[in-house]
Write a protein that holds these residues in place. Sequence first.
Motif, PDB file in Angstrom:
ATOM      1  N   SER A 141     -51.615 -28.222 -17.463  1.00 52.03           N
ATOM      2  CA  SER A 141     -51.218 -27.867 -19.005  1.00 52.03           C
ATOM      3  C   SER A 141     -52.521 -27.047 -19.135  1.00 52.03           C
ATOM      4  O   SER A 141     -52.698 -26.565 -18.836  1.00 52.03           O
ATOM      5  N   GLY A 142     -51.706 -26.628 -20.796  1.00 54.80           N
ATOM      6  CA  GLY A 142     -52.516 -26.453 -21.370  1.00 54.80           C
ATOM      7  C   GLY A 142     -52.114 -24.813 -21.784  1.00 54.80           C
ATOM      8  O   GLY A 142     -50.686 -24.436 -21.380  1.00 54.80           O
ATOM      9  N   CYS A 143     -52.329 -23.671 -22.313  1.00 55.93           N
ATOM     10  CA  CYS A 143     -52.498 -22.378 -23.016  1.00 55.93           C
ATOM     11  C   CYS A 143     -50.975 -21.139 -21.655  1.00 55.93           C
ATOM     12  O   CYS A 143     -51.838 -21.229 -20.962  1.00 55.93           O
ATOM     13  N   LEU A 144     -50.367 -21.189 -22.400  1.00 54.46           N
ATOM     14  CA  LEU A 144     -49.461 -20.633 -22.012  1.00 54.46           C
ATOM     15  C   LEU A 144     -48.591 -19.296 -22.338  1.00 54.46           C
ATOM     16  O   LEU A 144     -48.699 -19.542 -23.582  1.00 54.46           O
ATOM     17  N   VAL A 145     -48.946 -18.295 -21.773  1.00 51.41           N
ATOM     18  CA  VAL A 145     -48.959 -16.868 -22.999  1.00 51.41           C
ATOM     19  C   VAL A 145     -47.374 -16.502 -23.231  1.00 51.41           C
ATOM     20  O   VAL A 145     -46.936 -16.324 -21.919  1.00 51.41           O
ATOM     21  N   GLY A 173     -48.422  -8.811 -18.748  1.00 53.82           N
ATOM     22  CA  GLY A 173     -48.502  -8.973 -17.777  1.00 53.82           C
ATOM     23  C   GLY A 173     -49.212  -7.629 -16.920  1.00 53.82           C
ATOM     24  O   GLY A 173     -49.435  -8.196 -16.360  1.00 53.82           O
ATOM     25  N   LEU A 174     -49.088  -6.330 -17.616  1.00 50.59           N
ATOM     26  CA  LEU A 174     -49.907  -5.701 -17.133  1.00 50.59           C
ATOM     27  C   LEU A 174     -51.352  -6.137 -17.210  1.00 50.59           C
ATOM     28  O   LEU A 174     -52.650  -6.081 -16.758  1.00 50.59           O
ATOM     29  N   LEU A 175     -51.471  -7.009 -18.391  1.00 52.28           N
ATOM     30  CA  LEU A 175     -53.113  -7.188 -18.655  1.00 52.28           C
ATOM     31  C   LEU A 175     -53.359  -8.685 -18.102  1.00 52.28           C
ATOM     32  O   LEU A 175     -54.529  -8.205 -16.907  1.00 52.28           O
ATOM     33  N   PHE A 176     -52.159  -9.675 -17.211  1.00 57.10           N
ATOM     34  CA  PHE A 176     -52.561 -10.592 -16.518  1.00 57.10           C
ATOM     35  C   PHE A 176     -53.059  -9.627 -15.365  1.00 57.10           C
ATOM     36  O   PHE A 176     -53.967 -10.222 -14.246  1.00 57.10           O
ATOM     37  N   LYS A 177     -52.109  -8.631 -14.854  1.00 57.20           N
ATOM     38  CA  LYS A 177     -51.714  -8.218 -13.492  1.00 57.20           C
ATOM     39  C   LYS A 177     -53.146  -7.615 -13.273  1.00 57.20           C
ATOM     40  O   LYS A 177     -53.564  -7.821 -11.781  1.00 57.20           O
ATOM     41  N   HIS A 193     -41.482 -10.002 -27.353  1.00 57.04           N
ATOM     42  CA  HIS A 193     -39.979  -8.861 -26.636  1.00 57.04           C
ATOM     43  C   HIS A 193     -40.561  -8.115 -25.512  1.00 57.04           C
ATOM     44  O   HIS A 193     -41.542  -8.578 -25.231  1.00 57.04           O
ATOM     45  N   CYS A 194     -39.533  -7.600 -25.506  1.00 63.49           N
ATOM     46  CA  CYS A 194     -39.627  -6.444 -23.998  1.00 63.49           C
ATOM     47  C   CYS A 194     -41.001  -5.969 -23.475  1.00 63.49           C
ATOM     48  O   CYS A 194     -41.929  -5.951 -23.073  1.00 63.49           O
ATOM     49  N   LYS A 195     -41.395  -4.978 -25.043  1.00 62.94           N
ATOM     50  CA  LYS A 195     -42.250  -4.798 -25.170  1.00 62.94           C
ATOM     51  C   LYS A 195     -43.813  -5.142 -24.769  1.00 62.94           C
ATOM     52  O   LYS A 195     -44.657  -4.491 -23.826  1.00 62.94           O
ATOM     53  N   ALA A 196     -43.794  -6.067 -25.276  1.00 61.68           N
ATOM     54  CA  ALA A 196     -45.082  -6.788 -25.463  1.00 61.68           C
ATOM     55  C   ALA A 196     -45.508  -7.573 -23.992  1.00 61.68           C
ATOM     56  O   ALA A 196     -46.210  -7.998 -23.311  1.00 61.68           O
ATOM     57  N   THR A 197     -44.248  -8.441 -23.603  1.00 55.02           N
ATOM     58  CA  THR A 197     -44.050  -8.961 -22.275  1.00 55.02           C
ATOM     59  C   THR A 197     -44.934  -8.020 -20.951  1.00 55.02           C
ATOM     60  O   THR A 197     -45.470  -8.645 -20.527  1.00 55.02           O
ATOM     61  N   ALA A 198     -44.236  -6.700 -20.930  1.00 55.27           N
ATOM     62  CA  ALA A 198     -44.488  -5.821 -19.911  1.00 55.27           C
ATOM     63  C   ALA A 198     -45.938  -5.569 -20.175  1.00 55.27           C
ATOM     64  O   ALA A 198     -46.738  -5.412 -19.159  1.00 55.27           O
ATOM     65  N   ALA A 200     -40.251 -14.554 -23.284  1.00 50.77           N
ATOM     66  CA  ALA A 200     -40.376 -14.754 -21.969  1.00 50.77           C
ATOM     67  C   ALA A 200     -41.636 -14.751 -21.465  1.00 50.77           C
ATOM     68  O   ALA A 200     -42.921 -14.102 -22.065  1.00 50.77           O
ATOM     69  N   LEU A 201     -41.861 -15.224 -20.324  1.00 46.49           N
ATOM     70  CA  LEU A 201     -43.104 -15.085 -19.570  1.00 46.49           C
ATOM     71  C   LEU A 201     -43.653 -14.585 -19.076  1.00 46.49           C
ATOM     72  O   LEU A 201     -43.065 -13.518 -18.524  1.00 46.49           O
ATOM     73  N   ALA A 202     -45.681 -14.148 -19.649  1.00 44.74           N
ATOM     74  CA  ALA A 202     -45.912 -13.244 -18.957  1.00 44.74           C
ATOM     75  C   ALA A 202     -46.783 -13.603 -18.490  1.00 44.74           C
ATOM     76  O   ALA A 202     -47.353 -12.943 -17.702  1.00 44.74           O
ATOM     77  N   HIS A 203     -46.532 -15.082 -17.745  1.00 46.88           N
ATOM     78  CA  HIS A 203     -47.689 -15.251 -16.674  1.00 46.88           C
ATOM     79  C   HIS A 203     -46.706 -16.446 -16.514  1.00 46.88           C
ATOM     80  O   HIS A 203     -45.957 -17.637 -16.385  1.00 46.88           O
ATOM     81  N   ARG A 204     -47.376 -17.151 -15.736  1.00 46.95           N
ATOM     82  CA  ARG A 204     -47.032 -18.514 -14.347  1.00 46.95           C
ATOM     83  C   ARG A 204     -48.325 -19.390 -14.719  1.00 46.95           C
ATOM     84  O   ARG A 204     -49.435 -19.164 -15.021  1.00 46.95           O
TER      85      ARG A 204
END
Length: 238
Positions: free
Chosen positions: A69-73, A85-89, A77-82, A59-63
């Motif tokens: 183009s380029g690096c997309l994280v 998401g906090l690291l990006f936030k 799994h759900c825990k990793a995505t959460a 699942a997407l961790a950011h947009r």
Amino acid sequence: MDTPQPTADEMLARVLHRDGLMLVIDKPAGIPVHRGPKGGPNLEASFDALRFGLPRPPALAHRLDRDTSGCLVLGRHCKATATLGLLFKHSKVDKTYWAVVEGGPAEDSGEINLPLAPRSADRGWWQKVDPAGLPSLSRWRVLGRGHGAAGEPLAWLALEPVTGRTHQLRVHCAAMGWPIVGDNIYGNGPRFGEPSLHLHAREIVVPLSKNKPPVCVTAPVPPHLQERLKACGWTGQA
């Protein structure tokens, strides 16, 4: 530039990094990450090819914008995505973009500290500089300067969005008087055809584990950026 729905093989070829928690893929320009209201190709629809044995697709961790183009994280799994998401936030992920801009700054490095807010309710994601908006900070460095085919001045920039507002780099560059080449919203880019947006998520550094060094991933330069980057001094190294 419209990119067709990627096949499974094309998605696998775009994996830049894989571990137990996340993937980093090289997003092609010209395709949105999410399915739009009118349907059409989107990156998420091809994520099933990236399960690598797990029961669910990542699942997407950011947009990233459709034309970036380029690096997309992706979280695997759900825990990793959460967690991602906090690291990006909280701005814990370091992101470096390469851009080719029209004209360019007089200096060789600096910061852009301009608050951003939605342009209007009916313009969706479109943003504007607004004193009442959210704080927005970008850092930039000039990596090279040159001229386009018609003699127009260009600059090759490394851009670091300290905050992560929608369209932040595009609005900030345009507000400084050096819009990104091919930007059809904030700059002078065409609605259709060449040149496409010259913005590339070149490198991402993710501090995923407290006990290990951050994961650093670099995305190769896509073909549509290469001509103008070379005009600004890029040597063609990946």
